[in-house]
Design an enzyme around this catalytic site. Structure first.
Site, short mmCIF file in Angstrom:
data_model
loop_
_atom_site.label_atom_id
_atom_site.label_comp_id
_atom_site.label_asym_id
_atom_site.label_seq_id
_atom_site.Cartn_x
_atom_site.Cartn_y
_atom_site.Cartn_z
CG HIS A 40 87.30 68.87 -2.08
ND1 HIS A 40 86.23 68.17 -2.58
CD2 HIS A 40 87.08 68.97 -0.74
CE1 HIS A 40 85.38 67.88 -1.60
NE2 HIS A 40 85.88 68.35 -0.47
CD GLU A 69 85.71 68.27 6.62
OE1 GLU A 69 85.77 69.37 6.06
OE2 GLU A 69 86.26 67.26 6.16
CG ASP A 108 82.68 69.94 3.97
OD1 ASP A 108 81.72 70.03 3.18
OD2 ASP A 108 83.81 69.53 3.63
C1 3PY Z 1 86.14 72.80 4.69
O1 3PY Z 1 86.08 73.98 5.03
O2 3PY Z 1 85.20 72.01 4.74
C2 3PY Z 1 87.39 72.28 4.17
O3 3PY Z 1 87.52 71.09 4.03
C3 3PY Z 1 88.46 73.24 3.81
O4 3PY Z 1 89.18 72.81 2.73
MG MG Z 2 85.78 70.01 4.04
#
Ligand code: 3PY
Ligand code: MG
Length: 246
Positions: A45, A144, A170
């Protein structure tokens, strides 16, 4: 199962890292001289294109400062390239299945253990000519999503996965719960992830982004934490310098 030979990765117990998104080499250099234990260059990102990764990697390796790269996705080319520029840890996002984890590990190791292609960039910069057989990168896979959570036991037991790295933003999105609810839940997904790592004998880490969230995550058993971002460091530094003047 953890790497039998051990790794020289940056994600160690009781350590605090800073997450770099700006893609600026001078900023990375300043953070390398700070008290943070580790640095992540975020190529998922953040503003790290290939050129910015090369510049930051060259600067960090010339200062012998170990660092991690978060790559854009489970992708052999991106994982290999992160290691080519001298990262000792690769953080792979959105690892949802044991197969994703296996592909991440294969991409990070030279044959016979994996399928990484020889890329001696650091040697080209005058650094040590790392022998292919000696390179032992730390592989952290990001948990995530709901799918990753349901497969977390299998993912953790993939040989060569060194660490489960929680992406709470996420994960909360995928589970459809507010971030704070996820963090406050002492018996929920975070404890499931930690227990899976414990059972497999591997480590855990997480993105916090603020000291407040880092404290909550510490209470959940996560003590290897990305506590701040390059942007938040600048903002907090600006405010605290002005406060000093008052
Ligand atoms: C998330 O929290 O999804 C991340 O990828 C942190 O950068
Ligand atoms: Mg993430």
């Amino acid at each position: 199962e953890s790497d039998p030979g051990g790794t020289a990765g940056v994600l160690t117990p009781s350590s605090s890292g800073v997450w770099c998104s700006i893609g600026d080499t001078v900023m990375v250099g300043a953070l390398a001289r700070s008290a943070f234990d580790w640095i992540v260059l975020d190529a998922q990102h953040g503003e790290y294109d290939r050129r910015a990764l090369i510049d930051a990697g060259r600067m960090l390796t010339s200062g012998s400062h170990p660092f991690a790269v978060r790559v854009g996705r489970v992708d052999a080319q991106q994982i290999g390239f992160a290691l080519d520029i001298g990262a000792s840890t690769v953080i792979v996002p959105q690892v949802d299945t044991a197969d994703d984890a296996r592909r991440s590990v294969l991409a990070a190791h030279y044959p016979p253990r994996g399928t990484r292609s020889w890329g001696p960039l650091t040697a080209m910069w005058g650094g040590p000519a790392v022998d292919a057989g000696d390179a032992a990168p730390q592989v952290a896979v990001m948990i995530e999503s709901e799918r990753a959570l349901s497969n977390v036991g299998e993912i953790a037991s993939v040989s060569g996965v060194d660490l489960l790295f929680v992406g709470p933003f996420d994960l909360a999105l995928s589970l459809g719960v507010p971030l704070d609810d996820l963090l406050d839940d002492a018996r929920g997904p975070l404890s499931t992830i930690r227990e899976a790592a414990d059972a497999a004998g591997i480590g855990v880490a997480a993105f916090a982004g603020t000291p407040e969230r880092a404290r909550v995550l510490r209470d959940r058993g996560f003590d290897c934490l990305a506590v701040a971002t390059d942007v938040s460091v600048i903002a907090a530094g600006a405010d605290s310098l002005l406060e000093e003047l008052q």
